[in-house]
Design a protein around this motif. Sequence first.
Motif, PDB file in Angstrom:
ATOM      1  N   ALA A 173       0.238  24.994 -43.376  1.00  0.00           N
ATOM      2  CA  ALA A 173       1.331  25.770 -43.132  1.00  0.00           C
ATOM      3  C   ALA A 173       0.698  27.423 -42.801  1.00  0.00           C
ATOM      4  O   ALA A 173      -0.242  27.769 -44.229  1.00  0.00           O
ATOM      5  N   GLN A 174       0.982  28.155 -41.979  1.00  0.00           N
ATOM      6  CA  GLN A 174       0.157  29.329 -42.481  1.00  0.00           C
ATOM      7  C   GLN A 174       2.256  30.441 -41.783  1.00  0.00           C
ATOM      8  O   GLN A 174       2.385  29.988 -40.730  1.00  0.00           O
ATOM      9  N   LYS A 175       2.393  31.155 -42.437  1.00  0.00           N
ATOM     10  CA  LYS A 175       3.276  31.948 -41.592  1.00  0.00           C
ATOM     11  C   LYS A 175       3.036  33.454 -41.235  1.00  0.00           C
ATOM     12  O   LYS A 175       1.856  33.436 -41.228  1.00  0.00           O
ATOM     13  N   LEU A 176       3.293  33.421 -39.615  1.00  0.00           N
ATOM     14  CA  LEU A 176       3.143  33.953 -38.447  1.00  0.00           C
ATOM     15  C   LEU A 176       3.671  35.352 -38.925  1.00  0.00           C
ATOM     16  O   LEU A 176       4.530  35.361 -39.742  1.00  0.00           O
ATOM     17  N   GLN A 177       3.056  36.663 -38.235  1.00  0.00           N
ATOM     18  CA  GLN A 177       3.685  37.362 -38.314  1.00  0.00           C
ATOM     19  C   GLN A 177       5.210  38.170 -38.248  1.00  0.00           C
ATOM     20  O   GLN A 177       5.629  38.625 -38.274  1.00  0.00           O
ATOM     21  N   ASP A 178       5.748  36.815 -36.643  1.00  0.00           N
ATOM     22  CA  ASP A 178       7.568  37.357 -36.659  1.00  0.00           C
ATOM     23  C   ASP A 178       8.126  35.896 -37.814  1.00  0.00           C
ATOM     24  O   ASP A 178       8.783  36.263 -37.513  1.00  0.00           O
ATOM     25  N   GLY A 179       7.674  36.047 -39.019  1.00  0.00           N
ATOM     26  CA  GLY A 179       8.582  35.351 -40.392  1.00  0.00           C
ATOM     27  C   GLY A 179       8.383  33.487 -39.985  1.00  0.00           C
ATOM     28  O   GLY A 179       9.298  32.934 -40.996  1.00  0.00           O
ATOM     29  N   THR A 180       7.739  33.300 -38.993  1.00  0.00           N
ATOM     30  CA  THR A 180       7.906  31.808 -38.625  1.00  0.00           C
ATOM     31  C   THR A 180       6.906  30.404 -39.659  1.00  0.00           C
ATOM     32  O   THR A 180       6.270  31.690 -39.727  1.00  0.00           O
ATOM     33  N   TRP A 181       7.197  29.278 -39.425  1.00  0.00           N
ATOM     34  CA  TRP A 181       5.403  29.130 -40.299  1.00  0.00           C
ATOM     35  C   TRP A 181       5.129  28.029 -38.524  1.00  0.00           C
ATOM     36  O   TRP A 181       5.677  27.422 -38.349  1.00  0.00           O
ATOM     37  N   LEU A 182       4.238  27.778 -38.866  1.00  0.00           N
ATOM     38  CA  LEU A 182       3.082  26.947 -38.027  1.00  0.00           C
ATOM     39  C   LEU A 182       2.440  26.165 -39.127  1.00  0.00           C
ATOM     40  O   LEU A 182       1.792  26.034 -39.453  1.00  0.00           O
ATOM     41  N   ARG A 183       3.037  24.647 -38.834  1.00  0.00           N
ATOM     42  CA  ARG A 183       2.618  23.573 -39.300  1.00  0.00           C
ATOM     43  C   ARG A 183       1.689  22.582 -38.911  1.00  0.00           C
ATOM     44  O   ARG A 183       1.614  22.456 -37.773  1.00  0.00           O
ATOM     45  N   TYR A 184       0.531  21.907 -39.050  1.00  0.00           N
ATOM     46  CA  TYR A 184      -0.706  21.860 -38.347  1.00  0.00           C
ATOM     47  C   TYR A 184      -1.045  21.114 -39.074  1.00  0.00           C
ATOM     48  O   TYR A 184      -0.931  20.132 -40.626  1.00  0.00           O
ATOM     49  N   GLY A 185      -2.060  20.103 -38.492  1.00  0.00           N
ATOM     50  CA  GLY A 185      -2.379  18.402 -38.836  1.00  0.00           C
ATOM     51  C   GLY A 185      -1.638  17.308 -38.711  1.00  0.00           C
ATOM     52  O   GLY A 185      -0.544  17.866 -38.340  1.00  0.00           O
ATOM     53  N   VAL A 186      -2.036  15.651 -39.397  1.00  0.00           N
ATOM     54  CA  VAL A 186      -1.471  14.482 -38.339  1.00  0.00           C
ATOM     55  C   VAL A 186      -0.892  14.210 -40.268  1.00  0.00           C
ATOM     56  O   VAL A 186      -1.362  13.814 -40.995  1.00  0.00           O
ATOM     57  N   GLY A 187       0.161  13.522 -39.616  1.00  0.00           N
ATOM     58  CA  GLY A 187       0.750  13.043 -40.683  1.00  0.00           C
ATOM     59  C   GLY A 187       1.525  14.100 -41.832  1.00  0.00           C
ATOM     60  O   GLY A 187       1.750  13.333 -43.011  1.00  0.00           O
ATOM     61  N   LYS A 219       2.574  17.159 -45.229  1.00  0.00           N
ATOM     62  CA  LYS A 219       1.396  17.046 -46.839  1.00  0.00           C
ATOM     63  C   LYS A 219       1.179  16.042 -47.176  1.00  0.00           C
ATOM     64  O   LYS A 219       2.036  14.373 -47.127  1.00  0.00           O
ATOM     65  N   GLY A 220       0.809  15.441 -47.876  1.00  0.00           N
ATOM     66  CA  GLY A 220      -0.173  14.252 -48.106  1.00  0.00           C
ATOM     67  C   GLY A 220      -1.121  13.268 -47.282  1.00  0.00           C
ATOM     68  O   GLY A 220      -1.944  12.970 -47.491  1.00  0.00           O
ATOM     69  N   ALA A 221      -0.933  13.719 -46.194  1.00  0.00           N
ATOM     70  CA  ALA A 221      -1.793  13.321 -45.152  1.00  0.00           C
ATOM     71  C   ALA A 221      -3.587  13.773 -45.334  1.00  0.00           C
ATOM     72  O   ALA A 221      -3.762  14.149 -45.617  1.00  0.00           O
ATOM     73  N   SER A 222      -3.794  12.516 -45.331  1.00  0.00           N
ATOM     74  CA  SER A 222      -6.045  12.423 -45.457  1.00  0.00           C
ATOM     75  C   SER A 222      -6.730  13.624 -45.064  1.00  0.00           C
ATOM     76  O   SER A 222      -6.126  13.259 -43.959  1.00  0.00           O
ATOM     77  N   ASP A 223      -7.334  13.344 -45.359  1.00  0.00           N
ATOM     78  CA  ASP A 223      -8.501  14.609 -45.218  1.00  0.00           C
ATOM     79  C   ASP A 223      -9.470  13.593 -43.915  1.00  0.00           C
ATOM     80  O   ASP A 223      -9.066  14.636 -43.327  1.00  0.00           O
ATOM     81  N   LEU A 224      -9.520  12.924 -44.067  1.00  0.00           N
ATOM     82  CA  LEU A 224     -10.817  12.010 -42.731  1.00  0.00           C
ATOM     83  C   LEU A 224      -9.112  11.255 -41.874  1.00  0.00           C
ATOM     84  O   LEU A 224      -8.904  10.132 -43.167  1.00  0.00           O
ATOM     85  N   ASP A 243      -1.461   9.878 -52.910  1.00  0.00           N
ATOM     86  CA  ASP A 243      -1.319   8.325 -52.939  1.00  0.00           C
ATOM     87  C   ASP A 243      -0.597   7.851 -51.775  1.00  0.00           C
ATOM     88  O   ASP A 243      -0.790   6.527 -51.864  1.00  0.00           O
ATOM     89  N   HIS A 244       0.607   8.745 -51.738  1.00  0.00           N
ATOM     90  CA  HIS A 244       1.665   7.752 -51.057  1.00  0.00           C
ATOM     91  C   HIS A 244       1.622   7.439 -49.275  1.00  0.00           C
ATOM     92  O   HIS A 244       1.250   7.093 -48.950  1.00  0.00           O
ATOM     93  N   PHE A 245       0.372   8.526 -49.469  1.00  0.00           N
ATOM     94  CA  PHE A 245       0.166   8.346 -47.948  1.00  0.00           C
ATOM     95  C   PHE A 245      -0.734   7.053 -47.346  1.00  0.00           C
ATOM     96  O   PHE A 245      -0.695   5.908 -46.392  1.00  0.00           O
ATOM     97  N   ILE A 246      -1.556   7.339 -48.390  1.00  0.00           N
ATOM     98  CA  ILE A 246      -2.683   5.801 -48.753  1.00  0.00           C
ATOM     99  C   ILE A 246      -1.703   4.886 -48.678  1.00  0.00           C
ATOM    100  O   ILE A 246      -2.027   3.634 -47.970  1.00  0.00           O
ATOM    101  N   SER A 247      -0.915   4.665 -49.667  1.00  0.00           N
ATOM    102  CA  SER A 247       0.200   3.517 -49.551  1.00  0.00           C
ATOM    103  C   SER A 247       0.485   2.820 -47.967  1.00  0.00           C
ATOM    104  O   SER A 247       0.081   1.826 -47.894  1.00  0.00           O
TER     105      SER A 247
END
Length: 107
Positions: free
Chosen positions: A21-35, A37-42, A79-83
């Motif tokens: 996640a990254q905080k944008l200039q307007d103060g909102t958060w941009l979240r990215y990625g599939v799955g 927090k905790g989602a696997s790298d590949l 660990d939870h995501f993998i499980s």
Amino acid sequence: MHKIMLGLAGLATIFRNNVGAQKLQDGTWLRYGVGGKGASDLIGWKSIVVTESMLGSRLAVFVAIEVKDGSGRTTPEQDHFISVVAGAGGLAGVARSTEDAMDILAC
């Protein structure tokens, strides 16, 4: 991670999954990625041929590989995501080498 991706070429379709996640200039958060927090790298899929009782069709099985170096540890969220993926019938685990990743895919 790049070596693992190259080592799996032709065995599975694998994508780099940057999660964060990254905080944008307007103060909102941009979240990215599939799955989340905790989602696997590949992530990706491995195509398999199902049994004759299923008419010989092909099936894509979800793949989730968490890549760590020799001393790296997974977080509880990882660990939870993998499980969850493995529990749903996917192929998931932690890889410290291409050989580990191939073992996860049972190649």
